[in-house]
Design a protein around this motif. Sequence first.
Motif, PDB file in Angstrom:
ATOM      1  N   MET A 147       0.839  -1.192   0.000  1.00 47.49           N
ATOM      2  CA  MET A 147       0.000   0.000   0.000  1.00 47.49           C
ATOM      3  C   MET A 147       0.877   1.247   0.000  1.00 47.49           C
ATOM      4  O   MET A 147       1.892   1.289   0.685  1.00 47.49           O
ATOM      5  N   ASP A 148       0.468   2.236  -0.771  1.00 51.31           N
ATOM      6  CA  ASP A 148       1.172   3.521  -0.814  1.00 51.31           C
ATOM      7  C   ASP A 148       0.126   4.604  -0.612  1.00 51.31           C
ATOM      8  O   ASP A 148      -0.718   4.822  -1.476  1.00 51.31           O
ATOM      9  N   LEU A 149       0.188   5.266   0.530  1.00 52.19           N
ATOM     10  CA  LEU A 149      -0.843   6.239   0.898  1.00 52.19           C
ATOM     11  C   LEU A 149      -0.440   7.676   0.594  1.00 52.19           C
ATOM     12  O   LEU A 149      -1.116   8.610   1.029  1.00 52.19           O
ATOM     13  N   TYR A 150       0.609   7.861  -0.180  1.00 59.10           N
ATOM     14  CA  TYR A 150       1.122   9.199  -0.464  1.00 59.10           C
ATOM     15  C   TYR A 150       0.048  10.130  -1.014  1.00 59.10           C
ATOM     16  O   TYR A 150      -0.012  11.298  -0.656  1.00 59.10           O
ATOM     17  N   ARG A 151      -0.805   9.614  -1.856  1.00 60.13           N
ATOM     18  CA  ARG A 151      -1.845  10.445  -2.472  1.00 60.13           C
ATOM     19  C   ARG A 151      -2.996  10.761  -1.518  1.00 60.13           C
ATOM     20  O   ARG A 151      -3.887  11.518  -1.852  1.00 60.13           O
ATOM     21  N   LEU A 152      -2.966  10.190  -0.322  1.00 55.45           N
ATOM     22  CA  LEU A 152      -4.025  10.437   0.668  1.00 55.45           C
ATOM     23  C   LEU A 152      -3.593  11.459   1.715  1.00 55.45           C
ATOM     24  O   LEU A 152      -4.083  11.444   2.838  1.00 55.45           O
ATOM     25  N   GLU A 153      -2.702  12.331   1.331  1.00 56.41           N
ATOM     26  CA  GLU A 153      -2.151  13.297   2.272  1.00 56.41           C
ATOM     27  C   GLU A 153      -3.243  14.019   3.055  1.00 56.41           C
ATOM     28  O   GLU A 153      -3.083  14.329   4.223  1.00 56.41           O
ATOM     29  N   GLY A 154      -4.376  14.269   2.433  1.00 52.84           N
ATOM     30  CA  GLY A 154      -5.469  14.963   3.101  1.00 52.84           C
ATOM     31  C   GLY A 154      -6.352  14.055   3.943  1.00 52.84           C
ATOM     32  O   GLY A 154      -7.297  14.498   4.562  1.00 52.84           O
ATOM     33  N   GLY A 155      -6.076  12.767   3.965  1.00 56.52           N
ATOM     34  CA  GLY A 155      -6.881  11.819   4.742  1.00 56.52           C
ATOM     35  C   GLY A 155      -7.656  10.891   3.827  1.00 56.52           C
ATOM     36  O   GLY A 155      -7.532  10.927   2.619  1.00 56.52           O
ATOM     37  N   GLY A 156      -8.472  10.065   4.418  1.00 53.93           N
ATOM     38  CA  GLY A 156      -9.302   9.157   3.641  1.00 53.93           C
ATOM     39  C   GLY A 156      -8.900   7.702   3.734  1.00 53.93           C
ATOM     40  O   GLY A 156      -9.572   6.839   3.191  1.00 53.93           O
ATOM     41  N   ALA A 157      -7.816   7.386   4.439  1.00 54.49           N
ATOM     42  CA  ALA A 157      -7.391   5.990   4.546  1.00 54.49           C
ATOM     43  C   ALA A 157      -8.412   5.154   5.311  1.00 54.49           C
ATOM     44  O   ALA A 157      -8.543   3.962   5.063  1.00 54.49           O
ATOM     45  N   GLY A 158      -9.150   5.793   6.211  1.00 53.89           N
ATOM     46  CA  GLY A 158     -10.153   5.068   6.986  1.00 53.89           C
ATOM     47  C   GLY A 158     -11.278   4.514   6.139  1.00 53.89           C
ATOM     48  O   GLY A 158     -11.974   3.591   6.554  1.00 53.89           O
ATOM     49  N   ASP A 159     -11.442   5.035   4.935  1.00 53.72           N
ATOM     50  CA  ASP A 159     -12.520   4.595   4.045  1.00 53.72           C
ATOM     51  C   ASP A 159     -12.096   3.458   3.111  1.00 53.72           C
ATOM     52  O   ASP A 159     -12.897   2.997   2.306  1.00 53.72           O
ATOM     53  N   LEU A 160     -10.854   3.022   3.193  1.00 53.18           N
ATOM     54  CA  LEU A 160     -10.338   2.027   2.252  1.00 53.18           C
ATOM     55  C   LEU A 160     -10.543   0.584   2.688  1.00 53.18           C
ATOM     56  O   LEU A 160     -10.287  -0.330   1.922  1.00 53.18           O
ATOM     57  N   GLY A 161     -10.957   0.351   3.922  1.00 52.79           N
ATOM     58  CA  GLY A 161     -11.127  -1.017   4.411  1.00 52.79           C
ATOM     59  C   GLY A 161      -9.797  -1.727   4.636  1.00 52.79           C
ATOM     60  O   GLY A 161      -9.701  -2.942   4.443  1.00 52.79           O
ATOM     61  N   LEU A 162      -8.785  -0.982   5.043  1.00 53.96           N
ATOM     62  CA  LEU A 162      -7.452  -1.565   5.216  1.00 53.96           C
ATOM     63  C   LEU A 162      -7.410  -2.633   6.299  1.00 53.96           C
ATOM     64  O   LEU A 162      -6.584  -3.549   6.222  1.00 53.96           O
ATOM     65  N   GLU A 163      -8.308  -2.548   7.272  1.00 54.68           N
ATOM     66  CA  GLU A 163      -8.284  -3.541   8.344  1.00 54.68           C
ATOM     67  C   GLU A 163      -8.527  -4.942   7.800  1.00 54.68           C
ATOM     68  O   GLU A 163      -8.058  -5.926   8.378  1.00 54.68           O
ATOM     69  N   GLU A 164      -9.208  -5.091   6.676  1.00 58.44           N
ATOM     70  CA  GLU A 164      -9.387  -6.413   6.064  1.00 58.44           C
ATOM     71  C   GLU A 164      -8.038  -6.984   5.633  1.00 58.44           C
ATOM     72  O   GLU A 164      -7.800  -8.186   5.740  1.00 58.44           O
ATOM     73  N   TYR A 165      -7.165  -6.131   5.134  1.00 60.07           N
ATOM     74  CA  TYR A 165      -5.812  -6.564   4.787  1.00 60.07           C
ATOM     75  C   TYR A 165      -5.000  -6.823   6.050  1.00 60.07           C
ATOM     76  O   TYR A 165      -4.322  -7.841   6.168  1.00 60.07           O
ATOM     77  N   PHE A 166      -5.071  -5.895   7.001  1.00 57.80           N
ATOM     78  CA  PHE A 166      -4.277  -6.006   8.223  1.00 57.80           C
ATOM     79  C   PHE A 166      -4.613  -7.265   9.008  1.00 57.80           C
ATOM     80  O   PHE A 166      -3.741  -7.839   9.657  1.00 57.80           O
ATOM     81  N   GLU A 167      -5.848  -7.684   8.959  1.00 56.64           N
ATOM     82  CA  GLU A 167      -6.287  -8.858   9.717  1.00 56.64           C
ATOM     83  C   GLU A 167      -6.374 -10.100   8.836  1.00 56.64           C
ATOM     84  O   GLU A 167      -6.868 -11.137   9.276  1.00 56.64           O
ATOM     85  N   GLY A 168      -5.861 -10.014   7.622  1.00 52.92           N
ATOM     86  CA  GLY A 168      -6.006 -11.089   6.655  1.00 52.92           C
ATOM     87  C   GLY A 168      -4.915 -12.133   6.719  1.00 52.92           C
ATOM     88  O   GLY A 168      -4.192 -12.267   7.714  1.00 52.92           O
ATOM     89  N   ASP A 169      -4.774 -12.837   5.614  1.00 49.67           N
ATOM     90  CA  ASP A 169      -3.889 -13.996   5.530  1.00 49.67           C
ATOM     91  C   ASP A 169      -2.497 -13.674   5.001  1.00 49.67           C
ATOM     92  O   ASP A 169      -1.720 -14.579   4.717  1.00 49.67           O
ATOM     93  N   GLY A 170      -2.188 -12.392   4.868  1.00 47.17           N
ATOM     94  CA  GLY A 170      -0.907 -12.018   4.286  1.00 47.17           C
ATOM     95  C   GLY A 170      -0.153 -11.014   5.122  1.00 47.17           C
ATOM     96  O   GLY A 170      -0.476 -10.757   6.280  1.00 47.17           O
ATOM     97  N   VAL A 171       0.863 -10.437   4.479  1.00 48.38           N
ATOM     98  CA  VAL A 171       1.702  -9.409   5.076  1.00 48.38           C
ATOM     99  C   VAL A 171       1.324  -8.080   4.434  1.00 48.38           C
ATOM    100  O   VAL A 171       1.248  -7.987   3.209  1.00 48.38           O
ATOM    101  N   SER A 172       1.081  -7.077   5.255  1.00 53.75           N
ATOM    102  CA  SER A 172       0.760  -5.746   4.754  1.00 53.75           C
ATOM    103  C   SER A 172       1.977  -4.847   4.888  1.00 53.75           C
ATOM    104  O   SER A 172       2.573  -4.762   5.958  1.00 53.75           O
ATOM    105  N   VAL A 173       2.326  -4.186   3.787  1.00 52.11           N
ATOM    106  CA  VAL A 173       3.416  -3.215   3.777  1.00 52.11           C
ATOM    107  C   VAL A 173       2.795  -1.879   3.396  1.00 52.11           C
ATOM    108  O   VAL A 173       2.180  -1.756   2.335  1.00 52.11           O
ATOM    109  N   VAL A 174       2.946  -0.888   4.267  1.00 50.49           N
ATOM    110  CA  VAL A 174       2.311   0.409   4.061  1.00 50.49           C
ATOM    111  C   VAL A 174       3.374   1.491   3.967  1.00 50.49           C
ATOM    112  O   VAL A 174       4.106   1.746   4.933  1.00 50.49           O
TER     113      VAL A 174
END
Length: 151
Positions: A74-101
């Motif tokens: 994941m690259d959140l550079y374009r979200l400088e103003g916010g909005g990451a909370g709307d992406l559903g990232l917790e599904e990745y964070f709690e999933g079956d893989g490794v998350s790199v942010v």
Amino acid sequence: MEFKDETALQAFAAAVAPKLQAGDILLLDGDLGAGKTSFTKGLARGLGITDYIKSPTFTLIREYPDGRLPLYHMDLYRLEGGGAGDLGLEEYFEGDGVSVVEWPDYLGEAMPDAYLLIHFLKDEVDDSKRTLTFEAAGARAQALLAALPTK
């Protein structure tokens, strides 16, 4: 931890990969060109992922499912103003893989409780050198930090 060039940085990341477990979260912090995507390339190689790894700056998330563990880059550079909370990232964070942010400062409310934060610093004199420092939040991240190769 200091690295003389991109090859050494990627080799270190590849050596980190066998220590990773499903649900591990790596937050990569550093300026543009500091080596975050290069590190991710080495990590992917260490996970057995053969796909070409490129920065997901314009897509925000790239999924690489074909390694020992799936890699969610994941690259959140374009979200400088916010909005990451709307992406559903917790599904990745709690999933079956490794998350790199990359650019974790923009996670806001989506910031996970447990993670390994890696700070990337580019050398001001020798542009090829990188220094990495680490911070662990949570028991699993502390165990991962303790298991990291010392080069």
